[in-house]
Design an enzyme around this catalytic site. Structure first.
Site, PDB file in Angstrom:
ATOM      1  N   CYS A 140       0.837  -1.204   0.000  1.00  0.00           N
ATOM      2  CA  CYS A 140       0.000   0.000   0.000  1.00  0.00           C
ATOM      3  C   CYS A 140       0.873   1.256   0.000  1.00  0.00           C
ATOM      4  CB  CYS A 140      -0.983  -0.046   1.164  1.00  0.00           C
ATOM      5  SG  CYS A 140      -2.353   1.133   0.992  1.00  0.00           S
ATOM      6  N   ARG A 143      -1.859   7.753  -5.866  1.00  0.00           N
ATOM      7  CA  ARG A 143      -2.244   7.615  -4.463  1.00  0.00           C
ATOM      8  C   ARG A 143      -3.770   7.544  -4.330  1.00  0.00           C
ATOM      9  NH1 ARG A 143      -1.924  12.064  -2.214  1.00  0.00           N
ATOM     10  NH2 ARG A 143      -1.585  11.448  -0.071  1.00  0.00           N
ATOM     11  N   HIS A 203      -3.005  -5.153   1.308  1.00  0.00           N
ATOM     12  CA  HIS A 203      -2.390  -5.568   2.575  1.00  0.00           C
ATOM     13  C   HIS A 203      -2.600  -7.070   2.801  1.00  0.00           C
ATOM     14  CE1 HIS A 203      -2.016  -1.424   4.290  1.00  0.00           C
ATOM     15  NE2 HIS A 203      -3.046  -1.193   3.514  1.00  0.00           N
ATOM     16  N   GLU A 250      -0.906  -8.773   4.886  1.00  0.00           N
ATOM     17  CA  GLU A 250      -0.581  -8.997   6.300  1.00  0.00           C
ATOM     18  C   GLU A 250      -1.803  -8.916   7.207  1.00  0.00           C
ATOM     19  OE1 GLU A 250      -0.433  -4.578   5.818  1.00  0.00           O
ATOM     20  OE2 GLU A 250       0.090  -6.315   4.603  1.00  0.00           O
TER      21      GLU A 250
END
Length: 197
Positions: free
Chosen positions: A82, A111, A176, A178
């Site tokens: 990200c 972005r 993400h 994670e």
């Protein structure tokens, strides 16, 4: 290098704990990195999600911007998620005033391309090199890659946009992994660090 590489997580801002846990689950020795001298003790580095302008300012403040750029140029394996993807881009399409990046991937990024915080979502993403089918990706104010140069390899797309890339020993995802409990993307990175591929 031992069979258990030491991989740092840039611990300036963002989801540091989640990456430390995911790397440990992927058989790496995971350590936080906050100071330039700590870069010498790692075999690879993760740049976590968070807020790219804040990470940029803190990297300058902590004296990490130039050492990290040099380490990436010298071949340090790095994985960014990200905001980390933004920080590894050679060019940002819509940077905030004074925003800098570490660079490392010949790509142009946008972005917050997938929308604001309340437009965050989860999606299944097929990532080249990750066995076992699609991974769960969490997209939070996520960027996308507008374009890549000749040296960059596209690893995944979602909704017609590039969301995972690799160039040499540097890789990045818009999402993400994670945050999902699926550690296969981290395993891919740890394997690359361990084997030098």
């Amino acid at each position: 290098m031992s069979s258990t590489p030491t991989i740092g997580v840039l611990a300036l801002q963002g989801d540091v704990r989640e990456h430390l846990a995911a790397l440990a689950a992927a058989d790496a020795a995971a350590v936080p990195v906050r100071r330039p001298e700590e870069l010498a003790g790692v075999d690879g580095l993760v740049v976590p999600g968070g807020e790219s302008t804040t990470i940029s300012k803190l990297a300058v403040l902590f004296g990490l911007m130039e050492p990290l750029r040099a380490a990436i140029r010298d071949g340090l394996p790095v994985y960014g998620t990200c905001a980390g993807l933004i920080m590894l881009a050679d060019k940002i399409l819509d940077p905030r005033s004074g925003q800098e990046t570490f660079g490392g991937i010949d790509m142009i990024v946008r972005r917050n391309a997938f929308g604001r915080q309340n437009e965050s979502f989860e999606a299944r993403v097929d990532v080249r090199g990750v066995p076992g089918g699609a991974v769960d990706g969490v997209f939070i104010r996520a960027p996308w890659v507008e374009s890549v140069g000749a040296g960059a390899e596209v690893l995944a797309e979602y909704g017609g946009h590039i969301v995972a890339v690799r160039q040499g020993r540097v890789m990045a995802t818009s999402f993400h992994p994670e945050l999902t409990g699926d550690h296969r993307v981290h395993e891919l990175f740890v394997h690359a660090v361990r084997t030098g591929s």
